[in-house]
Design a protein around this motif. Structure first.
Motif, mmCIF file in Angstrom:
data_model
loop_
_atom_site.group_PDB
_atom_site.id
_atom_site.type_symbol
_atom_site.label_atom_id
_atom_site.label_comp_id
_atom_site.label_asym_id
_atom_site.label_seq_id
_atom_site.Cartn_x
_atom_site.Cartn_y
_atom_site.Cartn_z
ATOM 1 N N ASN A 7 0.804 -1.226 0.000
ATOM 2 C CA ASN A 7 0.000 0.000 0.000
ATOM 3 C C ASN A 7 0.836 1.274 0.000
ATOM 4 O O ASN A 7 0.303 2.371 0.100
ATOM 5 C CB ASN A 7 -0.982 0.004 1.178
ATOM 6 N N TYR A 8 2.134 1.137 -0.145
ATOM 7 C CA TYR A 8 3.058 2.272 -0.025
ATOM 8 C C TYR A 8 2.730 3.411 -0.986
ATOM 9 O O TYR A 8 2.819 4.577 -0.626
ATOM 10 C CB TYR A 8 4.492 1.781 -0.258
ATOM 11 N N TYR A 9 2.327 3.101 -2.205
ATOM 12 C CA TYR A 9 2.070 4.127 -3.212
ATOM 13 C C TYR A 9 0.578 4.426 -3.395
ATOM 14 O O TYR A 9 0.204 5.192 -4.275
ATOM 15 C CB TYR A 9 2.676 3.726 -4.564
ATOM 16 N N VAL A 44 -0.661 13.476 -15.807
ATOM 17 C CA VAL A 44 0.005 12.488 -16.640
ATOM 18 C C VAL A 44 1.488 12.529 -16.296
ATOM 19 O O VAL A 44 2.125 13.583 -16.347
ATOM 20 C CB VAL A 44 -0.221 12.791 -18.138
ATOM 21 N N MET A 45 1.997 11.388 -15.892
ATOM 22 C CA MET A 45 3.398 11.332 -15.472
ATOM 23 C C MET A 45 4.094 10.164 -16.154
ATOM 24 O O MET A 45 3.495 9.124 -16.393
ATOM 25 C CB MET A 45 3.483 11.150 -13.953
ATOM 26 N N ASP A 46 5.358 10.344 -16.427
ATOM 27 C CA ASP A 46 6.189 9.267 -16.951
ATOM 28 C C ASP A 46 6.800 8.559 -15.740
ATOM 29 O O ASP A 46 7.561 9.171 -14.983
ATOM 30 C CB ASP A 46 7.279 9.843 -17.847
ATOM 31 N N PRO A 47 6.492 7.293 -15.530
ATOM 32 C CA PRO A 47 6.978 6.591 -14.336
ATOM 33 C C PRO A 47 8.427 6.115 -14.425
ATOM 34 O O PRO A 47 8.933 5.503 -13.492
ATOM 35 C CB PRO A 47 6.034 5.389 -14.248
ATOM 36 N N LEU A 50 10.892 6.970 -11.489
ATOM 37 C CA LEU A 50 10.536 6.233 -10.275
ATOM 38 C C LEU A 50 10.953 4.772 -10.405
ATOM 39 O O LEU A 50 11.513 4.182 -9.474
ATOM 40 C CB LEU A 50 9.040 6.342 -10.014
ATOM 41 N N LEU A 51 10.705 4.189 -11.571
ATOM 42 C CA LEU A 51 11.067 2.790 -11.784
ATOM 43 C C LEU A 51 12.582 2.586 -11.758
ATOM 44 O O LEU A 51 13.064 1.602 -11.195
ATOM 45 C CB LEU A 51 10.483 2.284 -13.102
ATOM 46 N N GLY A 53 14.735 4.411 -10.120
ATOM 47 C CA GLY A 53 15.108 4.537 -8.706
ATOM 48 C C GLY A 53 14.806 3.267 -7.932
ATOM 49 O O GLY A 53 15.639 2.785 -7.141
ATOM 50 N N ASN A 54 13.640 2.692 -8.176
ATOM 51 C CA ASN A 54 13.284 1.447 -7.494
ATOM 52 C C ASN A 54 14.135 0.274 -7.969
ATOM 53 O O ASN A 54 14.417 -0.646 -7.208
ATOM 54 C CB ASN A 54 11.796 1.146 -7.686
ATOM 55 N N TYR A 55 14.538 0.321 -9.218
ATOM 56 C CA TYR A 55 15.453 -0.696 -9.768
ATOM 57 C C TYR A 55 16.766 -0.690 -8.991
ATOM 58 O O TYR A 55 17.253 -1.740 -8.561
ATOM 59 C CB TYR A 55 15.671 -0.383 -11.251
ATOM 60 N N VAL A 56 17.307 0.494 -8.776
ATOM 61 C CA VAL A 56 18.568 0.622 -8.021
ATOM 62 C C VAL A 56 18.356 0.195 -6.567
ATOM 63 O O VAL A 56 19.149 -0.574 -6.005
ATOM 64 C CB VAL A 56 19.124 2.061 -8.116
ATOM 65 N N HIS A 57 17.281 0.681 -5.950
ATOM 66 C CA HIS A 57 17.005 0.325 -4.551
ATOM 67 C C HIS A 57 16.840 -1.175 -4.370
ATOM 68 O O HIS A 57 17.369 -1.752 -3.414
ATOM 69 C CB HIS A 57 15.750 1.048 -4.055
#
Length: 117
Positions: A7-9, A44-47, A50-51, A53-57
Motif C-alpha cells: 500500500n506504499y504508493y 500524466v506522469m512518466d513513471p 521512479l522505476l 530509482g526502485n530498480y537501483v534500490h
C-alpha cells in the motif's frame, strides 16, 4: 493503517501518512494536492524515473527483491528484442558507482535495508 510494500504508493495511504511529495504538493497548491488525493485529478506522469530509482534500490535490498522487481516490470524495462532500455542501463551504472564508493558502502553496510519508516 499499517504502511506496507503493497500500500506504499496508494492514495488511500496518503491520508494517514504524508509523504514528502504530498507535502510539497500542498505547499505549491492545496487544491491541486487535495484533488490528487481524492482521485479527482491525476497528472500524466512518466513513471520511468521512479522505476529506475526502485530498480537501483531493489538491487541493494536483496537479490530476490531485485529479481522480483525485474520480473514485475520487465515490459517497461525491456525492448521487444529483450535488451535493457537505456534508462535502466543508467541504473546499472548507478549501481556500479555505488558499489565502488567506499563511503556509501561504509554507511550502507549497517542496519536493515530498504525498510519502510
Amino acid at each position: 493503517m499499517e504502511l506496507t510494500a503493497e500500500n506504499y504508493y496508494d492514495n488511500a495511504t496518503s491520508f494517514d501518512y504524508m509523504s514528502t511529495s504530498l507535502y510539497k504538493d500542498f505547499r505549491k497548491c492545496e487544491a491541486f494536492a487535495l484533488a490528487k488525493l481524492n482521485g479527482e485529478y491525476m497528472p500524466v506522469m512518466d513513471p520511468t524515473a521512479l522505476l529506475v530509482g526502485n530498480y537501483v534500490h531493489s538491487y541493494f535490498e536483496s537479490e530476490a527483491s531485485h529479481s522480483a522487481f525485474i520480473e514485475k516490470n520487465k515490459d517497461a524495462m525491456m525492448t521487444k528484442s529483450g535488451a535493457l532500455r537505456a534508462p535502466y542501463k543508467v541504473g546499472d551504472n548507478m549501481i556500479k558507482c555505488l558499489e565502488a564508493d567506499q563511503v556509501f558502502n561504509n554507511l550502507y553496510s549497517v542496519g536493515e535495508k530498504e525498510v519502510i519508516v
